[in-house]
Design a protein around this motif. Structure first.
Motif, PDB file in Angstrom:
ATOM      1  N   GLY A   1     -92.776 -14.629 113.489  1.00 45.33           N
ATOM      2  CA  GLY A   1     -93.704 -15.575 112.702  1.00 45.33           C
ATOM      3  C   GLY A   1     -93.359 -15.423 110.722  1.00 45.33           C
ATOM      4  N   LYS A   2     -93.024 -14.890 110.639  1.00 43.53           N
ATOM      5  CA  LYS A   2     -92.735 -14.159 109.013  1.00 43.53           C
ATOM      6  C   LYS A   2     -94.259 -14.662 108.622  1.00 43.53           C
ATOM      7  CE  LYS A   2     -88.237 -14.467 109.844  1.00 43.53           C
ATOM      8  NZ  LYS A   2     -87.677 -13.606 109.809  1.00 43.53           N
ATOM      9  N   ALA A   3     -95.451 -13.945 109.125  1.00 42.08           N
ATOM     10  CA  ALA A   3     -96.849 -14.769 108.797  1.00 42.08           C
ATOM     11  C   ALA A   3     -96.982 -13.197 107.710  1.00 42.08           C
ATOM     12  CB  ALA A   3     -97.858 -14.345 109.783  1.00 42.08           C
TER      13      ALA A   3
ATOM     14  N   LEU B   1     -93.616 -23.373 103.117  1.00 39.22           N
ATOM     15  CA  LEU B   1     -94.000 -23.272 102.107  1.00 39.22           C
ATOM     16  C   LEU B   1     -94.275 -21.610 101.176  1.00 39.22           C
ATOM     17  CD1 LEU B   1     -95.887 -25.407 103.562  1.00 39.22           C
ATOM     18  CD2 LEU B   1     -98.338 -24.232 103.369  1.00 39.22           C
ATOM     19  N   HIS B   2     -95.012 -22.072  99.960  1.00 33.71           N
ATOM     20  CA  HIS B   2     -94.201 -20.907  99.290  1.00 33.71           C
ATOM     21  C   HIS B   2     -95.930 -19.810  99.032  1.00 33.71           C
ATOM     22  CE1 HIS B   2     -96.646 -22.735  95.678  1.00 33.71           C
ATOM     23  NE2 HIS B   2     -95.809 -23.913  95.620  1.00 33.71           N
ATOM     24  N   ILE B   3     -97.065 -20.186  99.749  1.00 29.30           N
ATOM     25  CA  ILE B   3     -98.177 -19.506  99.599  1.00 29.30           C
ATOM     26  C   ILE B   3     -98.665 -18.327 100.862  1.00 29.30           C
ATOM     27  CG2 ILE B   3     -99.849 -21.352  97.689  1.00 29.30           C
ATOM     28  CD1 ILE B   3    -100.594 -22.167 100.272  1.00 29.30           C
TER      29      ILE B   3
ATOM     30  N   TYR C   1     -92.990  -6.924  92.665  1.00 30.13           N
ATOM     31  CA  TYR C   1     -92.737  -7.351  94.189  1.00 30.13           C
ATOM     32  C   TYR C   1     -91.853  -9.296  93.583  1.00 30.13           C
ATOM     33  CZ  TYR C   1     -95.670 -11.515  96.472  1.00 30.13           C
ATOM     34  OH  TYR C   1     -95.556 -12.467  96.879  1.00 30.13           O
ATOM     35  N   GLY C   2     -90.680  -9.163  93.906  1.00 24.48           N
ATOM     36  CA  GLY C   2     -90.214  -9.677  94.177  1.00 24.48           C
ATOM     37  C   GLY C   2     -88.958  -8.797  92.241  1.00 24.48           C
ATOM     38  N   THR C   3     -90.145  -9.148  91.323  1.00 31.92           N
ATOM     39  CA  THR C   3     -89.264  -8.321  90.401  1.00 31.92           C
ATOM     40  C   THR C   3     -90.220  -7.139  89.860  1.00 31.92           C
ATOM     41  OG1 THR C   3     -88.709  -8.516  88.127  1.00 31.92           O
ATOM     42  CG2 THR C   3     -90.761  -9.446  88.512  1.00 31.92           C
ATOM     43  N   SER C   4     -89.791  -6.106  89.321  1.00 32.83           N
ATOM     44  CA  SER C   4     -91.368  -4.457  88.594  1.00 32.83           C
ATOM     45  C   SER C   4     -91.812  -5.025  87.472  1.00 32.83           C
ATOM     46  CB  SER C   4     -90.035  -3.399  89.039  1.00 32.83           C
ATOM     47  OG  SER C   4     -89.544  -2.959  89.605  1.00 32.83           O
TER      48      SER C   4
ATOM     49  N   THR D   1     -90.511 -18.240  92.901  1.00 35.28           N
ATOM     50  CA  THR D   1     -90.851 -18.409  94.145  1.00 35.28           C
ATOM     51  C   THR D   1     -89.362 -18.602  94.302  1.00 35.28           C
ATOM     52  OG1 THR D   1     -90.945 -21.147  93.075  1.00 35.28           O
ATOM     53  CG2 THR D   1     -92.679 -19.981  94.370  1.00 35.28           C
ATOM     54  N   GLU D   2     -87.945 -19.251  93.421  1.00 36.78           N
ATOM     55  CA  GLU D   2     -87.043 -19.085  94.272  1.00 36.78           C
ATOM     56  C   GLU D   2     -86.875 -17.082  95.088  1.00 36.78           C
ATOM     57  OE1 GLU D   2     -86.708 -19.816  90.624  1.00 36.78           O
ATOM     58  OE2 GLU D   2     -87.867 -20.936  91.208  1.00 36.78           O
ATOM     59  N   GLN D   3     -87.470 -16.505  94.349  1.00 37.88           N
ATOM     60  CA  GLN D   3     -86.855 -15.368  94.686  1.00 37.88           C
ATOM     61  C   GLN D   3     -87.055 -14.286  96.642  1.00 37.88           C
ATOM     62  OE1 GLN D   3     -88.341 -12.291  91.240  1.00 37.88           O
ATOM     63  NE2 GLN D   3     -86.373 -12.120  90.853  1.00 37.88           N
ATOM     64  N   ASP D   4     -87.689 -15.904  97.159  1.00 37.08           N
ATOM     65  CA  ASP D   4     -88.140 -15.631  98.532  1.00 37.08           C
ATOM     66  C   ASP D   4     -89.716 -14.832  98.931  1.00 37.08           C
ATOM     67  OD1 ASP D   4     -87.938 -16.382 100.804  1.00 37.08           O
ATOM     68  OD2 ASP D   4     -86.685 -14.218 101.485  1.00 37.08           O
TER      69      ASP D   4
END
Lengths: 195, 251
Positions: B217-219, B194-196, A158-161, A107-110
């Motif tokens: 809104g970054k939705a 949130l991360h979801i 998705y963040g990574t391949s 999740t750190e990869q935004d």
């Protein structure tokens, strides 16, 4: 053709049945070893948590049967992940068909985890993708991904391949849900039937 | 290329769509299955069915409907409304629903989120939150926004995530029905904390509103009902315009 969906209690198999129904193909749900062995083609589905899914496979003694299958087998989502060597989810050993490991998205990869939605598949190589163009959109819902390996037949970023589809001999695996991926997904299922 | 999702929402009562729709080539506007197929063809990325039936008897009709939708429609769909137990969710998923959304029942008994997530996986559990901004504070409301609670939107959304929600569907009661745009400030804060994935709902009136929900809104997804049902915004046109603005969409 006898198309059997392995029914071991993991996940939403109705959608897969309906998707083949739209292609005019009847499916049999079964956890019976003979039925699975005698099938022309086998679907190995899976939704949910890896370690409990492996537990359910073992309780049906399917963990020893599946690697012995000689007909085309298609693992979908968690089904694909369980065909790999190992997954970080519940620190679970898989069936070891695909020589790769399954890791959790960082999740750190935004990025949001789970990945939920439509993403493109790239570098497609197998007959499974016959007639499906590069960058076709597939629907994905997952928190864990298979690392790239020589058996990769499609990639997604998705963040990574990562490997969004894999193939080893008669074993195929897709991380996305072809049964929910509109016309393109339907094409992939039709391709599987023609292998 | 991962894309933003466009999600039409259909209200269902006694197995029929409630609000009128204005589609050409639609034989029966009250038939949710036909409507869902049309939306799939028009390029909708997902569908949400909200069951507003009042009785248990009517909910059985919804199960049959879910079965028919799963049989006919080849994109994912979520079912919400009146879901209060593990067995409710089990029945819906067995009929072919991809996800379920829970709202009031989760506020009344937050453990429900944990139970559902443990049994079915967080990927199919959407927690819907209706909130209203009162004196600058976003308060969670129940029963379609009519009953206020003391819960703070952001605290509740965080708890829902920690208990195993896979997505948050946030409806702003201040914006819902206004057609003046989504609650982009609150959406951006949810997305940051949130991360979801966060689904924006309430306020869609123009193509620019969708664009703002994704940029300001970054939705991760945007949900709307009437603008789609009355063909005020065509999904294909909407997605083409979003693409022109540099927003990743599935075309």
């Amino acid at each position: 053709m006898k198309l059997v969906i392995i029914d071991y209690g993991a996940g939403n198999i109705k959608s897969i049945q309906f998707a083949f129904g739209r292609l005019g193909v009847e499916t049999t749900l079964s956890s019976n070893k003979e039925t699975i062995m005698e099938a022309d083609k086998v679907i190995f589905p899976g939704v949910g948590e890896a370690s409990s899914a492996m537990h359910m496979l073992r309780s049906h003694e399917l963990n020893t049967l599946i690697p012995k299958l000689k007909q085309p087998v298609l693992g979908i989502c968690l089904g694909m992940q369980l065909l790999c060597q190992h997954t970080e989810e519940g620190n679970t050993d898989g069936l070891g068909i695909f020589q790769t490991k399954v890791k959790r998205f960082a999740t750190e990869q935004d990025i949001k985890v789970p990945q939920i939605g439509w993403n493109t598949v790239e570098n497609v190589t197998s007959n499974l993708f016959k007639g499906i163009p590069e960058q076709a959109f597939m629907y994905l819902v997952h928190s864990y991904y298979a690392e790239m390996c020589p058996e990769t037949i499609a990639t997604t970023t998705y963040g990574t391949s990562y490997a969004s589809a894999l193939q080893h001999n008669n074993f195929y695996g897709v991380q996305f849900h072809p049964e929910k991926s509109g016309e393109v997904g339907s094409k992939l299922l039709a391709n599987f039937l023609e292998l | 290329m991962f894309t933003k999702r466009i999600i039409p929402c259909l209200d269902i009562k006694n197995g029929r769509t409630v609000k009128g729709v204005n589609f050409v080539n639609l034989l029966d506007a009250g038939n949710p299955v036909e409507l869902a197929q049309q939306y799939a063809k028009k390029g909708a990325d997902e569908l949400v069915f909200l069951d507003i039936s009042a009785t248990q008897e009517a909910r059985k009709t919804t199960l049959e409907l879910v079965l028919h939708v799963a049989e006919q429609v080849n994109i994912p769909f979520t079912v919400g409304g009146g879901i209060g137990s593990v067995s409710d969710v089990d029945a819906l998923l067995k009929c072919g629903a991809d996800k379920v959304s829970i709202n009031s029942s989760a506020v009344k008994r937050p453990e429900l989120i944990s139970e559902l997530s443990a049994k079915f996986g967080n990927q199919c559990i959407v927690v819907a939150i209706d909130a209203k901004q009162i004196d600058g504070i976003w308060k969670v409301h129940l029963a379609g926004g009519s009953i206020p609670t003391d819960l703070d939107l952001f605290e509740w959304a965080k708890e829902a995530q920690d208990r195993g929600a896979g997505e948050i569907l946030f409806t702003s009661m201040n914006h819902d029905g206004t057609k003046n745009g989504f609650a982009n400030g609150a959406l951006a804060q949810l997305s940051k904390e949130l991360h979801i994935p966060i689904i924006a709902s309430g306020g869609a009136g123009s193509i620019a509103h969708f664009e703002e929900a994704f940029t300001k809104g970054k939705a991760d997804a945007a949900l709307a009902a009437s603008v789609f049902h009355y063909s005020e915004i065509e999904i294909k046109t909407l997605k083409q315009k979003l693409k022109e603005k540099g927003i990743a969409v599935r075309l």
